[in-house]
Design a protein around this motif. Structure first.
Motif, mmCIF file in Angstrom:
data_model
loop_
_atom_site.group_PDB
_atom_site.id
_atom_site.type_symbol
_atom_site.label_atom_id
_atom_site.label_comp_id
_atom_site.label_asym_id
_atom_site.label_seq_id
_atom_site.Cartn_x
_atom_site.Cartn_y
_atom_site.Cartn_z
ATOM 1 N N ALA A 109 0.839 -1.203 0.000
ATOM 2 C CA ALA A 109 0.000 0.000 0.000
ATOM 3 C C ALA A 109 0.873 1.252 0.000
ATOM 4 O O ALA A 109 0.612 2.207 -0.753
ATOM 5 C CB ALA A 109 -0.938 -0.006 1.208
ATOM 6 N N LYS A 110 1.920 1.229 0.817
ATOM 7 C CA LYS A 110 2.826 2.375 0.880
ATOM 8 C C LYS A 110 3.530 2.561 -0.459
ATOM 9 O O LYS A 110 3.675 3.684 -0.946
ATOM 10 C CB LYS A 110 3.853 2.164 1.995
ATOM 11 C CG LYS A 110 4.768 3.330 2.216
ATOM 12 C CD LYS A 110 5.729 3.074 3.365
ATOM 13 C CE LYS A 110 6.691 4.231 3.526
ATOM 14 N NZ LYS A 110 7.694 3.955 4.565
ATOM 15 N N GLY A 111 3.949 1.454 -1.064
ATOM 16 C CA GLY A 111 4.608 1.517 -2.369
ATOM 17 C C GLY A 111 3.697 2.070 -3.448
ATOM 18 O O GLY A 111 4.124 2.875 -4.289
ATOM 19 N N ARG A 112 2.440 1.644 -3.426
ATOM 20 C CA ARG A 112 1.471 2.164 -4.415
ATOM 21 C C ARG A 112 1.273 3.665 -4.214
ATOM 22 O O ARG A 112 1.222 4.432 -5.180
ATOM 23 C CB ARG A 112 0.144 1.424 -4.301
ATOM 24 C CG ARG A 112 0.122 0.082 -4.995
ATOM 25 C CD ARG A 112 -1.290 -0.465 -5.125
ATOM 26 N NE ARG A 112 -1.919 -0.744 -3.849
ATOM 27 C CZ ARG A 112 -1.800 -1.884 -3.190
ATOM 28 N NH1 ARG A 112 -1.086 -2.867 -3.697
ATOM 29 N NH2 ARG A 112 -2.396 -2.062 -2.028
ATOM 30 N N ALA A 113 1.161 4.088 -2.955
ATOM 31 C CA ALA A 113 0.950 5.513 -2.670
ATOM 32 C C ALA A 113 2.148 6.337 -3.130
ATOM 33 O O ALA A 113 1.988 7.403 -3.738
ATOM 34 C CB ALA A 113 0.700 5.722 -1.175
ATOM 35 N N GLU A 114 3.347 5.825 -2.853
ATOM 36 C CA GLU A 114 4.558 6.547 -3.273
ATOM 37 C C GLU A 114 4.646 6.577 -4.800
ATOM 38 O O GLU A 114 5.023 7.592 -5.386
ATOM 39 C CB GLU A 114 5.809 5.891 -2.681
ATOM 40 C CG GLU A 114 5.965 6.130 -1.193
ATOM 41 C CD GLU A 114 7.148 5.376 -0.589
ATOM 42 O OE1 GLU A 114 7.865 4.649 -1.317
ATOM 43 O OE2 GLU A 114 7.356 5.511 0.626
ATOM 44 N N GLY A 115 4.298 5.469 -5.439
ATOM 45 C CA GLY A 115 4.314 5.423 -6.898
ATOM 46 C C GLY A 115 3.320 6.396 -7.505
ATOM 47 O O GLY A 115 3.613 7.078 -8.500
ATOM 48 N N ARG A 116 2.154 6.474 -6.888
ATOM 49 C CA ARG A 116 1.124 7.402 -7.381
ATOM 50 C C ARG A 116 1.603 8.844 -7.220
ATOM 51 O O ARG A 116 1.456 9.662 -8.130
ATOM 52 C CB ARG A 116 -0.176 7.190 -6.611
ATOM 53 C CG ARG A 116 -1.331 8.010 -7.122
ATOM 54 C CD ARG A 116 -2.636 7.621 -6.429
ATOM 55 N NE ARG A 116 -3.746 8.353 -6.978
ATOM 56 C CZ ARG A 116 -4.131 9.562 -6.567
ATOM 57 N NH1 ARG A 116 -3.490 10.148 -5.576
ATOM 58 N NH2 ARG A 116 -5.160 10.173 -7.119
ATOM 59 N N ALA A 117 2.201 9.149 -6.062
ATOM 60 C CA ALA A 117 2.699 10.508 -5.811
ATOM 61 C C ALA A 117 3.803 10.856 -6.804
ATOM 62 O O ALA A 117 3.838 11.978 -7.345
ATOM 63 C CB ALA A 117 3.215 10.624 -4.382
ATOM 64 N N ASP A 118 4.688 9.910 -7.080
ATOM 65 C CA ASP A 118 5.764 10.155 -8.050
ATOM 66 C C ASP A 118 5.190 10.404 -9.444
ATOM 67 O O ASP A 118 5.654 11.284 -10.177
ATOM 68 C CB ASP A 118 6.734 8.969 -8.087
ATOM 69 C CG ASP A 118 7.606 8.871 -6.844
ATOM 70 O OD1 ASP A 118 7.665 9.862 -6.081
ATOM 71 O OD2 ASP A 118 8.213 7.798 -6.637
ATOM 72 N N ALA A 119 4.181 9.611 -9.813
ATOM 73 C CA ALA A 119 3.556 9.787 -11.126
ATOM 74 C C ALA A 119 2.891 11.159 -11.237
ATOM 75 O O ALA A 119 3.022 11.833 -12.266
ATOM 76 C CB ALA A 119 2.538 8.680 -11.375
ATOM 77 N N LEU A 120 2.190 11.595 -10.173
ATOM 78 C CA LEU A 120 1.543 12.916 -10.190
ATOM 79 C C LEU A 120 2.580 14.022 -10.338
ATOM 80 O O LEU A 120 2.379 14.982 -11.085
ATOM 81 C CB LEU A 120 0.721 13.125 -8.913
ATOM 82 C CG LEU A 120 -0.583 12.333 -8.812
ATOM 83 C CD1 LEU A 120 -1.237 12.544 -7.457
ATOM 84 C CD2 LEU A 120 -1.542 12.736 -9.929
ATOM 85 N N LYS A 121 3.705 13.876 -9.640
ATOM 86 C CA LYS A 121 4.763 14.890 -9.738
ATOM 87 C C LYS A 121 5.336 14.915 -11.157
ATOM 88 O O LYS A 121 5.619 15.990 -11.702
ATOM 89 C CB LYS A 121 5.863 14.612 -8.722
ATOM 90 C CG LYS A 121 5.444 14.914 -7.300
ATOM 91 C CD LYS A 121 6.536 14.568 -6.305
ATOM 92 C CE LYS A 121 6.063 14.806 -4.876
ATOM 93 N NZ LYS A 121 7.071 14.420 -3.891
ATOM 94 N N GLU A 122 5.490 13.743 -11.756
ATOM 95 C CA GLU A 122 6.015 13.678 -13.121
ATOM 96 C C GLU A 122 5.048 14.345 -14.099
ATOM 97 O O GLU A 122 5.463 15.121 -14.965
ATOM 98 C CB GLU A 122 6.248 12.210 -13.511
ATOM 99 C CG GLU A 122 6.912 12.062 -14.864
ATOM 100 C CD GLU A 122 7.138 10.604 -15.242
ATOM 101 O OE1 GLU A 122 7.076 10.339 -16.463
ATOM 102 O OE2 GLU A 122 7.363 9.768 -14.360
ATOM 103 N N TYR A 123 3.741 14.055 -13.935
ATOM 104 C CA TYR A 123 2.748 14.681 -14.811
ATOM 105 C C TYR A 123 2.739 16.200 -14.618
ATOM 106 O O TYR A 123 2.671 16.961 -15.580
ATOM 107 C CB TYR A 123 1.343 14.123 -14.550
ATOM 108 C CG TYR A 123 1.179 12.664 -14.935
ATOM 109 C CD1 TYR A 123 1.777 12.157 -16.076
ATOM 110 C CD2 TYR A 123 0.415 11.802 -14.158
ATOM 111 C CE1 TYR A 123 1.618 10.834 -16.434
ATOM 112 C CE2 TYR A 123 0.260 10.476 -14.501
ATOM 113 C CZ TYR A 123 0.863 9.991 -15.638
ATOM 114 O OH TYR A 123 0.715 8.675 -15.991
ATOM 115 N N ALA A 124 2.827 16.613 -13.364
ATOM 116 C CA ALA A 124 2.822 18.053 -13.082
ATOM 117 C C ALA A 124 4.042 18.717 -13.707
ATOM 118 O O ALA A 124 3.944 19.820 -14.273
ATOM 119 C CB ALA A 124 2.806 18.285 -11.571
ATOM 120 N N CYS A 125 5.155 18.062 -13.640
ATOM 121 C CA CYS A 125 6.385 18.599 -14.226
ATOM 122 C C CYS A 125 6.235 18.737 -15.746
ATOM 123 O O CYS A 125 6.632 19.752 -16.340
ATOM 124 C CB CYS A 125 7.546 17.681 -13.867
ATOM 125 S SG CYS A 125 9.161 18.371 -14.212
#
Length: 151
Positions: A109-125
């Motif tokens: 669950a923690k890994g999925r959350a971190e992966g989702r946060a990383d993906a959002l940051k990448e999209y935002a960038c």
């Protein structure tokens, strides 16, 4: 009269051991067969395990011989203590498996959350690099304007 000199089954073999004829002393024991013969012949007379019989298999033999000498009450208590030990062992093993499974689920669950946060940051960038307004990026990604400004 039947002919008794034929082979009944070629895989069946009888080996007869004449224990009274085995007279080797402890210092004469060389092979495992010698050691087994010595142990079986002298088991009732031995007070402790001889130096020549220090292999693990003989440790088990002497433990079992000791248990065989228990009184019925001692045997019952011993069986109860063995049962208690295995109950405790099973409980601990189950708890370990359950804890491991819970830890694994938590980690996933923690890994999925971190992966989702990383993906959002990448999209935002990417959105920012394409010139999209910070307010729009925040609206679609859920990130704060301060986080977006850091990219």
């Amino acid at each position: 009269m039947r002919n008794l000199n034929h082979i009944f089954y070629d895989k069946l073999t009888f080996v007869y051991l004449e224990m009274p004829k085995f007279n080797k002393r402890e210092d004469e024991l060389v092979t495992m067969f010698d050691k087994w013969m010595f142990a079986l012949r002298n088991l009732s007379r031995l007070l402790e395990r001889p130096q020549a019989l220090q292999e693990r298999i003989f440790k088990r033999l002497f433990e079992q011989a000791e248990i065989a000498q228990f009184t019925p009450e001692e045997r019952r208590e011993y069986a109860e203590s063995v049962k208690d030990y295995w109950d405790y062992y099973s409980t601990m093993k189950t708890a370990h498996k359950k804890g491991k499974a819970e830890g694994l689920a938590e980690g996933e669950a923690k890994g999925r959350a971190e992966g989702r946060a990383d993906a959002l940051k990448e999209y935002a960038c990417r959105m920012k690099a394409d010139g999209m307004a910070v307010e729009m990026i925040a609206k679609y990604t859920g990130l704060s304007a301060e986080e977006i400004e850091q990219f």
